[in-house]
Design a protein around this motif. Structure first.
Motif, short mmCIF file in Angstrom:
data_model
loop_
_atom_site.label_atom_id
_atom_site.label_comp_id
_atom_site.label_asym_id
_atom_site.label_seq_id
_atom_site.Cartn_x
_atom_site.Cartn_y
_atom_site.Cartn_z
N UNK A 12 0.83 -1.21 0.00
CA UNK A 12 0.00 0.00 0.00
C UNK A 12 0.86 1.26 0.00
N UNK A 13 0.28 2.37 -0.49
CA UNK A 13 0.94 3.66 -0.29
C UNK A 13 1.16 3.84 1.22
N UNK A 14 2.35 4.27 1.60
CA UNK A 14 2.63 4.48 3.02
C UNK A 14 3.15 3.25 3.74
N UNK A 102 4.91 -5.82 1.65
CA UNK A 102 5.00 -5.16 2.95
C UNK A 102 3.57 -4.82 3.38
N UNK A 103 3.01 -5.63 4.26
CA UNK A 103 1.59 -5.52 4.62
C UNK A 103 1.39 -4.58 5.80
N UNK A 104 0.43 -3.66 5.65
CA UNK A 104 0.04 -2.80 6.77
C UNK A 104 -1.49 -2.79 6.87
N UNK A 105 -1.97 -2.52 8.06
CA UNK A 105 -3.42 -2.46 8.26
C UNK A 105 -3.97 -1.18 7.63
N UNK A 106 -5.28 -1.16 7.44
CA UNK A 106 -5.91 0.03 6.88
C UNK A 106 -5.67 1.25 7.78
N UNK A 107 -5.83 1.04 9.08
CA UNK A 107 -5.64 2.15 10.03
C UNK A 107 -4.24 2.73 9.98
N UNK A 108 -3.26 1.84 9.85
CA UNK A 108 -1.86 2.29 9.77
C UNK A 108 -1.63 3.07 8.48
N UNK A 109 -2.18 2.58 7.38
CA UNK A 109 -2.02 3.29 6.10
C UNK A 109 -2.61 4.68 6.21
#
Length: 166
Positions: A12-14, A102-109
């Motif tokens: 994801x972006x970010x 590189x996986x991030x949660x929606x909240x983190x993004x």
């Protein structure tokens, strides 16, 4: 990992692809390539400018052409978040190295993307950040050779986890 292979970072972006990529490349003695920067060099324009003036379809085409022109070896390649929207680009990248999501949660993004309007993020007309997130997660998972969870982790941990996973 074969020594001639590239390491391709998607997410994801970010998610930290560029930041992690630079440190990873240094740690492994590889070169670092950021496809967003390549697009800017190729077009002489900022990503947001391409999106604003030419629209998402033109941006996707430029991104795909840029990636298909890559023939590097022993490089860490940080891709733009929308690269998974192109099957041709992903097939090319997968044929040339290991794809790491590189996986991030929606909240983190959401928290990391303070100013979305200038980041050059490909949102389709009327698409929300949540909509983009939900659309892309299955694509990242589909193309990834391995996934590294990045939510709530510092840069060193993420780089260490990527190296370990390879």
């Amino acid at each position: 990992m074969h020594h001639h292979e590239n390491i391709v970072l998607i997410g994801m972006p970010g998610a930290g692809k560029s930041t992690v990529g630079v440190v990873l490349a240094k740690s492994l003695g590889m070169q670092f390539i950021d496809t967003d920067i390549l697009i800017q060099e190729r077009t002489g324009r900022m990503l947001q400018e391409i999106l604003d003036l030419d629209g998402p379809d033109a941006f996707k085409r430029i991104e795909e052409e840029t990636i298909l022109s890559l023939h590097s070896s022993r490089a860490v390649i940080a891709t733009g978040g929308s690269v998974v929207c192109s099957e041709a680009a992903m097939a090319h990248l997968k044929s040339r190295g290991a794809v790491v999501y590189l996986a991030i949660s929606y909240g983190e993004m959401e928290a990391r993307l303070k100013n979305i309007t200038t980041r050059g993020i490909l949102l389709l007309p009327g698409q929300s950040l949540r909509g983009m997130y939900d659309e892309r997660v299955p694509l990242y998972e589909k193309y990834a050779d391995l996934t590294v969870a990045c939510s709530g982790k510092d840069l060193e941990s993420v780089v260490g986890n990527v190296i370990e996973a390879l």
